[in-house]
Design an enzyme around this catalytic site. Structure first.
Site, PDB file in Angstrom:
ATOM      1  N   HIS A 117      94.465 101.962   9.169  1.00  0.00           N
ATOM      2  CA  HIS A 117      95.146 100.710   8.798  1.00  0.00           C
ATOM      3  C   HIS A 117      96.128 100.934   7.651  1.00  0.00           C
ATOM      4  O   HIS A 117      96.491 100.009   6.945  1.00  0.00           O
ATOM      5  CB  HIS A 117      94.073  99.674   8.407  1.00  0.00           C
ATOM      6  N   GLU A 123     104.071  88.094   3.419  1.00  0.00           N
ATOM      7  CA  GLU A 123     103.766  89.469   3.022  1.00  0.00           C
ATOM      8  C   GLU A 123     104.022  89.655   1.528  1.00  0.00           C
ATOM      9  O   GLU A 123     104.767  88.894   0.915  1.00  0.00           O
ATOM     10  CB  GLU A 123     104.664  90.459   3.782  1.00  0.00           C
ATOM     11  N   ILE A 169     106.289  90.079  23.319  1.00  0.00           N
ATOM     12  CA  ILE A 169     105.037  90.530  22.696  1.00  0.00           C
ATOM     13  C   ILE A 169     105.342  91.427  21.500  1.00  0.00           C
ATOM     14  O   ILE A 169     104.744  91.292  20.435  1.00  0.00           O
ATOM     15  CB  ILE A 169     104.151  91.268  23.730  1.00  0.00           C
ATOM     16  N   ASP A 190      92.434 102.559   4.689  1.00  0.00           N
ATOM     17  CA  ASP A 190      93.595 101.898   4.100  1.00  0.00           C
ATOM     18  C   ASP A 190      93.961 102.624   2.810  1.00  0.00           C
ATOM     19  O   ASP A 190      93.448 103.699   2.527  1.00  0.00           O
ATOM     20  CB  ASP A 190      93.288 100.409   3.856  1.00  0.00           C
ATOM     21  N   HIS A 236      99.325  87.179   5.064  1.00  0.00           N
ATOM     22  CA  HIS A 236      99.198  88.636   4.983  1.00  0.00           C
ATOM     23  C   HIS A 236      99.460  89.119   3.558  1.00  0.00           C
ATOM     24  O   HIS A 236      99.678  90.306   3.320  1.00  0.00           O
ATOM     25  CB  HIS A 236     100.149  89.307   5.990  1.00  0.00           C
TER      26      HIS A 236
END
Length: 451
Positions: free
Chosen positions: A357, A385, A447, A169, A138
């Protein structure tokens, strides 16, 4: 109130981060996905030294093909260019969620390599964990010569607004030789040359089970792989700090954690998936108790990329936007008092059937975090990240910052009461049944940790 000591601890963390001086004229904001696409194609076409594209995926559709064709053309025109693409290993070798894994992105990369003999555009597959559900690449940023074009976007039709629909974005171009060198060298050393990383444009690449041990060791090494550099800016000038991290104790996570309480007037957060780690929720509540303002801009559930319209066949993945809405409703019900006083403002973004996003943080007028980090448990623990923290103590970027936020708010509505959001009883029957079944076996908590 947050004690003086604690506040100083948070401010001290930010003050001690190494900072790279940045010229205000070398920061460009783009406000629409089509501008992002055009800028990326222009930068690729005019590159003189290097092009390093890092994204979760480069999709085999018109948008993705436009980018890969441009990379091959740039390499053909200037063979001395160092061109490389890095994408997630697992994502490239499967179909879209719910589709079979035939004619995958990796198959397309192989075909492109075969159709362009003598023009080497390597595509590296980066496995962040042994399974995609447990961690993906990511890391974001396209390093082209001395610039970094940064966005949380991947590369496909909707992110690039190739046709009718778009996925919204944030987009920034930062020209900074020192920062681009730091990021490029880190990607080369820690990702491209990392164990378990293989070329996807090679039909003879190994299968995932064959490199399982390498992947585990690679993940362990990435946990310790921070950027190491000396800053050249003080705390009174415009500066940038690149950050990278994997795992909950990363410097990136620590910086996000310390950044929030430094708000003296206002904190603004964007995230597409409302599933904040508990530690960040506590930060928000603390700010509200101190009388600070907090604005959170999230996507409406119908603007989520996993949303499935009611007239289409339902898949389990389609329950996700509803789970995020349940989280948001629960969060708001706890904090309704602050919503009533306008201290907490929650906005839902929706623009026709386009998707949302956006991610990032703005602290007062002085700090901006641009990142691909969704500020959720998955980003906090599982994925690799990164981010760029911009410090603007003299408010040199104020006009662009305000314009960006103004445009983000344009397609939003303010949630005045938690009951304005649907409850489970209002959901379509299939969604309702699935969520109740998940809750019965307590799997909804699991989850939420991986999504």
């Amino acid at each position: 109130m947050l004690s003086k000591f604690k506040r100083n601890k948070h401010q001290q963390h930010l003050a001690q981060l190494p900072k790279i001086s940045q010229s205000v004229d070398d920061v460009d904001f783009f406000y629409a996905p089509a501008d992002f696409r055009e800028t990326l194609l222009e930068k690729i076409a005019s590159a003189k030294q290097r092009i390093c594209i890092v994204a979760l995926y480069l999709e085999q559709d018109d948008g993705g093909k436009g980018i890969l064709n441009a990379l091959y053309e740039a390499k053909r025109q200037r063979p001395e260019l160092d061109v490389r693409v890095l994408v997630d290993w697992h994502r490239a070798q499967r179909g879209r969620i719910g589709a079979a894994a035939s004619n995958t992105n990796a198959d397309w990369y192989c075909r492109m390599a075969q159709e362009n003999p003598g023009v080497d555009v390597p595509v590296y597959g980066v496995p962040i964990n042994t399974r995609e559900a447990l961690g993906v690449l990511h890391f974001k940023g396209f390093i082209i010569d001395d610039s970094v074009l940064y966005s949380g976007a991947s590369l496909n039709d909707v992110y690039l607004h190739q046709h009718d629909k778009y996925r919204y974005d944030r987009y920034h171009l930062i020209r900074n030789r020192k920062m681009s060198d730091i990021m490029f060298e880190w990607v080369t050393q820690n990702i491209m040359n990392g164990r378990g990383v293989n070329r996807l444009d090679d039909v003879n690449r190994p299968k995932s089970p064959e490199i399982k041990n390498d992947i585990r060791l690679f993940r362990q090494e990435l946990r310790d792989a921070a950027y190491h550099f000396q800053g050249d800016a003080d705390n009174d000038q415009l500066s940038v700090t690149p950050l990278v991290g994997l795992g909950k104790s990363s410097l990136l996570n620590k910086t996000i954690f310390h950044l929030m309480p430094c708000a003296e007037q206002k904190l603004t957060i964007c995230t597409p998936y409302f599933n904040l780690p508990a530690i960040l929720v506590r930060n928000i509540i603390q700010l509200l108790r101190e009388g600070k303002k907090v604005e959170i801009i999230v996507g409406d559930k119908t603007a989520n990329d996993f949303y499935i319209p009611e007239d289409e066949p339902f898949k389990i993945i389609g329950a996700l936007p509803y789970l995020y809405e349940i989280n948001l409703r629960r969060f708001l019900s706890r904090l309704q008092y602050y919503v009533n006083t306008d201290q907490l403002v929650v906005r839902l973004w929706k623009d026709d059937d386009n998707t949302y996003h956006l991610k990032g943080m703005w602290v007062d007028d002085k700090w901006m975090l641009i990142t691909g980090n969704n500020l959720n448990p998955r980003a906090w623990r599982l994925d690799l990240e990164n981010a760029i923290l911009i410090h603007d103590p003299q408010l040199e970027l104020a006009p662009q910052r305000e314009k960006e936020l103004e445009l983000i708010r344009e397609h939003t509505t303010i949630v005045k009461h938690y009951r304005d959001l649907q409850s489970i009883a209002d959901y379509p029957v299939k969604v309702r049944k699935l969520i109740r079944r998940l809750r019965r076996i307590r799997i909804d908590r699991l989850i939420s940790r991986i999504l």
